[in-house]
Design a protein around this motif. Structure first.
Motif, PDB file in Angstrom:
ATOM      1  N   ALA A  44      16.197 -54.300 -28.738  1.00 28.33           N
ATOM      2  CA  ALA A  44      15.311 -53.212 -28.325  1.00 28.33           C
ATOM      3  C   ALA A  44      13.854 -53.566 -28.648  1.00 28.33           C
ATOM      4  CB  ALA A  44      15.711 -51.919 -29.025  1.00 28.33           C
ATOM      5  N   HIS A  47      12.638 -55.887 -25.932  1.00 25.98           N
ATOM      6  CA  HIS A  47      12.398 -55.221 -24.653  1.00 25.98           C
ATOM      7  C   HIS A  47      11.219 -54.247 -24.712  1.00 25.98           C
ATOM      8  CE1 HIS A  47      15.654 -56.702 -22.166  1.00 25.98           C
ATOM      9  NE2 HIS A  47      16.421 -56.667 -23.242  1.00 25.98           N
ATOM     10  N   LEU A  48      11.032 -53.596 -25.860  1.00 24.35           N
ATOM     11  CA  LEU A  48       9.939 -52.632 -25.985  1.00 24.35           C
ATOM     12  C   LEU A  48       8.593 -53.304 -26.231  1.00 24.35           C
ATOM     13  CD1 LEU A  48      11.646 -49.927 -28.205  1.00 24.35           C
ATOM     14  CD2 LEU A  48      10.976 -49.684 -25.824  1.00 24.35           C
ATOM     15  N   PRO A  52      11.299 -50.723 -32.688  1.00 24.48           N
ATOM     16  CA  PRO A  52      11.761 -49.388 -32.299  1.00 24.48           C
ATOM     17  C   PRO A  52      11.486 -48.369 -33.404  1.00 24.48           C
ATOM     18  CG  PRO A  52      13.468 -51.013 -31.904  1.00 24.48           C
ATOM     19  CD  PRO A  52      12.383 -51.698 -32.666  1.00 24.48           C
ATOM     20  N   ASP A  57      12.171 -43.973 -29.833  1.00 30.76           N
ATOM     21  CA  ASP A  57      12.826 -44.990 -29.010  1.00 30.76           C
ATOM     22  C   ASP A  57      14.330 -44.933 -29.248  1.00 30.76           C
ATOM     23  OD1 ASP A  57      10.298 -45.995 -28.174  1.00 30.76           O
ATOM     24  OD2 ASP A  57      10.158 -47.068 -30.077  1.00 30.76           O
ATOM     25  N   HIS A  62      17.949 -47.224 -23.576  1.00 36.45           N
ATOM     26  CA  HIS A  62      17.586 -48.493 -22.962  1.00 36.45           C
ATOM     27  C   HIS A  62      18.801 -49.092 -22.257  1.00 36.45           C
ATOM     28  CE1 HIS A  62      13.810 -48.301 -25.075  1.00 36.45           C
ATOM     29  NE2 HIS A  62      14.478 -48.079 -26.187  1.00 36.45           N
ATOM     30  N   THR A  63      18.680 -49.297 -20.970  1.00 38.07           N
ATOM     31  CA  THR A  63      19.809 -49.844 -20.213  1.00 38.07           C
ATOM     32  C   THR A  63      20.079 -51.295 -20.579  1.00 38.07           C
ATOM     33  OG1 THR A  63      18.329 -50.433 -18.397  1.00 38.07           O
ATOM     34  CG2 THR A  63      19.461 -48.305 -18.262  1.00 38.07           C
ATOM     35  N   SER A  64      19.058 -52.009 -21.038  1.00 38.68           N
ATOM     36  CA  SER A  64      19.251 -53.416 -21.374  1.00 38.68           C
ATOM     37  C   SER A  64      20.040 -53.611 -22.665  1.00 38.68           C
ATOM     38  CB  SER A  64      17.898 -54.117 -21.486  1.00 38.68           C
ATOM     39  OG  SER A  64      17.098 -53.457 -22.450  1.00 38.68           O
ATOM     40  N   THR A  65      19.998 -52.631 -23.553  1.00 44.55           N
ATOM     41  CA  THR A  65      20.724 -52.746 -24.824  1.00 44.55           C
ATOM     42  C   THR A  65      21.932 -51.818 -24.883  1.00 44.55           C
ATOM     43  OG1 THR A  65      19.316 -51.082 -25.880  1.00 44.55           O
ATOM     44  CG2 THR A  65      18.637 -53.389 -26.077  1.00 44.55           C
ATOM     45  N   ARG A  66      22.248 -51.163 -23.793  1.00 41.15           N
ATOM     46  CA  ARG A  66      23.333 -50.169 -23.796  1.00 41.15           C
ATOM     47  C   ARG A  66      24.682 -50.790 -24.170  1.00 41.15           C
ATOM     48  NH1 ARG A  66      24.025 -44.849 -24.346  1.00 41.15           N
ATOM     49  NH2 ARG A  66      25.923 -44.208 -23.338  1.00 41.15           N
ATOM     50  N   TYR A  69      24.782 -51.536 -27.842  1.00 43.93           N
ATOM     51  CA  TYR A  69      24.834 -50.275 -28.575  1.00 43.93           C
ATOM     52  C   TYR A  69      26.255 -49.719 -28.581  1.00 43.93           C
ATOM     53  CZ  TYR A  69      24.019 -45.364 -29.684  1.00 43.93           C
ATOM     54  OH  TYR A  69      24.070 -44.114 -30.249  1.00 43.93           O
TER      55      TYR A  69
END
Length: 135
Positions: A44, A47-48, A52, A57, A62-66, A69
């Motif tokens: 995250a 990407h951010l 975070p 946040d 976040h779809t990239s870390t879903r 997660y």
């Protein structure tokens, strides 16, 4: 002609190997959980573009870390069963190696060290990673 009966002594090395593999897996499990949670946080951050922040946040947003997660959540569900398995397996190893108790107790201590290290990391929570993750 060969005999088809099996001797219990023939199965002993295989049972010992599985017990050792299970003991190692349960000892390393909390380190895997910490790596997954901190992996979500680091991903995250990447990407951010900044660390975070709790309440701002969300890790689930976040779809990239879903996927990571969700994997971390799944690993967190298994913490208590893994700890209980650790206790049972370590007691079984101590009882199995009753002729060499110091060796078996040393292995149990090494197995518990991973859990103690993970608990120390959770207690310290550097960077408020767990606060962010559970927010």
């Amino acid at each position: 002609m060969t005999s088809t009966t099996t001797n219990a002594a023939d199965d002993e090395p295989a049972r010992r190997r599985w017990l050792d593999v299970l003991a190692t897996a349960t000892a390393l499990y909390p380190l895997l959980v910490c790596a997954a949670v901190y992996g979500v946080w680091c991903t995250a951050w990447w990407h951010l573009g900044h660390p975070p922040r709790p309440s701002l946040d969300s890790p689930a947003a976040h779809t990239s870390t879903r996927w990571l997660y969700e994997l971390s959540e799944l690993l967190l569900v298994g913490v208590l069963p893994s700890f209980l398995a650790l206790v049972v397996v370590q007691v079984a190893r101590v009882l199995r190696d009753h002729r060499q108790p110091w060796r078996a107790l040393g292995r149990a201590a090494v197995g518990c060290a991973g859990w103690l290290g993970a608990f120390a990391l959770v207690e310290a929570d550097p960077g408020d990673v767990l606060l962010w993750f559970f927010d």
